[in-house]
Design a protein around this motif. Structure first.
Motif, mmCIF file in Angstrom:
data_model
loop_
_atom_site.group_PDB
_atom_site.id
_atom_site.type_symbol
_atom_site.label_atom_id
_atom_site.label_comp_id
_atom_site.label_asym_id
_atom_site.label_seq_id
_atom_site.Cartn_x
_atom_site.Cartn_y
_atom_site.Cartn_z
ATOM 1 N N ALA A 182 1.094 -1.275 0.022
ATOM 2 C CA ALA A 182 -0.033 -0.021 -0.163
ATOM 3 C C ALA A 182 0.676 1.154 -0.091
ATOM 4 O O ALA A 182 0.452 2.200 -0.363
ATOM 5 C CB ALA A 182 -1.124 0.071 1.348
ATOM 6 N N GLU A 183 2.056 1.005 0.576
ATOM 7 C CA GLU A 183 2.856 2.363 0.532
ATOM 8 C C GLU A 183 3.159 3.094 -0.807
ATOM 9 O O GLU A 183 3.392 4.259 -0.919
ATOM 10 C CB GLU A 183 4.270 2.050 1.284
ATOM 11 N N THR A 184 3.266 2.250 -1.921
ATOM 12 C CA THR A 184 3.481 2.504 -3.062
ATOM 13 C C THR A 184 2.444 2.563 -4.219
ATOM 14 O O THR A 184 2.408 3.097 -5.334
ATOM 15 C CB THR A 184 4.903 1.753 -3.784
ATOM 16 N N ALA A 185 1.283 2.117 -3.640
ATOM 17 C CA ALA A 185 -0.084 1.926 -4.374
ATOM 18 C C ALA A 185 -0.744 3.102 -4.603
ATOM 19 O O ALA A 185 -0.424 3.984 -3.964
ATOM 20 C CB ALA A 185 -0.984 1.155 -4.004
ATOM 21 N N VAL A 186 -1.511 3.352 -5.791
ATOM 22 C CA VAL A 186 -2.286 4.472 -5.818
ATOM 23 C C VAL A 186 -3.966 3.982 -5.689
ATOM 24 O O VAL A 186 -4.179 2.792 -5.614
ATOM 25 C CB VAL A 186 -2.267 4.920 -7.376
ATOM 26 N N GLU A 187 -4.758 4.943 -5.258
ATOM 27 C CA GLU A 187 -6.174 4.541 -5.241
ATOM 28 C C GLU A 187 -6.905 3.946 -6.432
ATOM 29 O O GLU A 187 -6.256 4.418 -7.602
ATOM 30 C CB GLU A 187 -6.797 5.864 -4.865
ATOM 31 N N PRO A 188 -7.546 3.217 -6.461
ATOM 32 C CA PRO A 188 -8.340 2.471 -5.185
ATOM 33 C C PRO A 188 -7.444 1.408 -4.779
ATOM 34 O O PRO A 188 -8.139 0.680 -3.658
ATOM 35 C CB PRO A 188 -9.652 2.208 -5.776
#
Length: 58
Positions: free
Chosen positions: A21-27
């Protein structure tokens, strides 16, 4: 399966989801953080004896 196996499994999954999640984008980021919370809750329940891995097996 030993009682510590679901604790370890869910703790590792929670960590993996949080790190991703640290490098992910929404959603996707929200989905990963929710998954991390779910896995941590299952690890905590297993640690307290309120969750047993065989409950998931059909």
């Amino acid at each position: 399966m030993r009682r510590t196996d679901p604790i370890r499994m869910h703790s590792e999954e929670a960590t993996a989801h949080s790190q991703a999640a640290e490098t992910a984008v929404e959603p996707t980021r929200t989905w990963l953080l929710e998954g991390a919370d779910d896995h941590q809750a299952m690890a905590d329940a297993a640690r307290l004896g309120d969750y047993y891995y065989d409950e998931l097996e059909d």
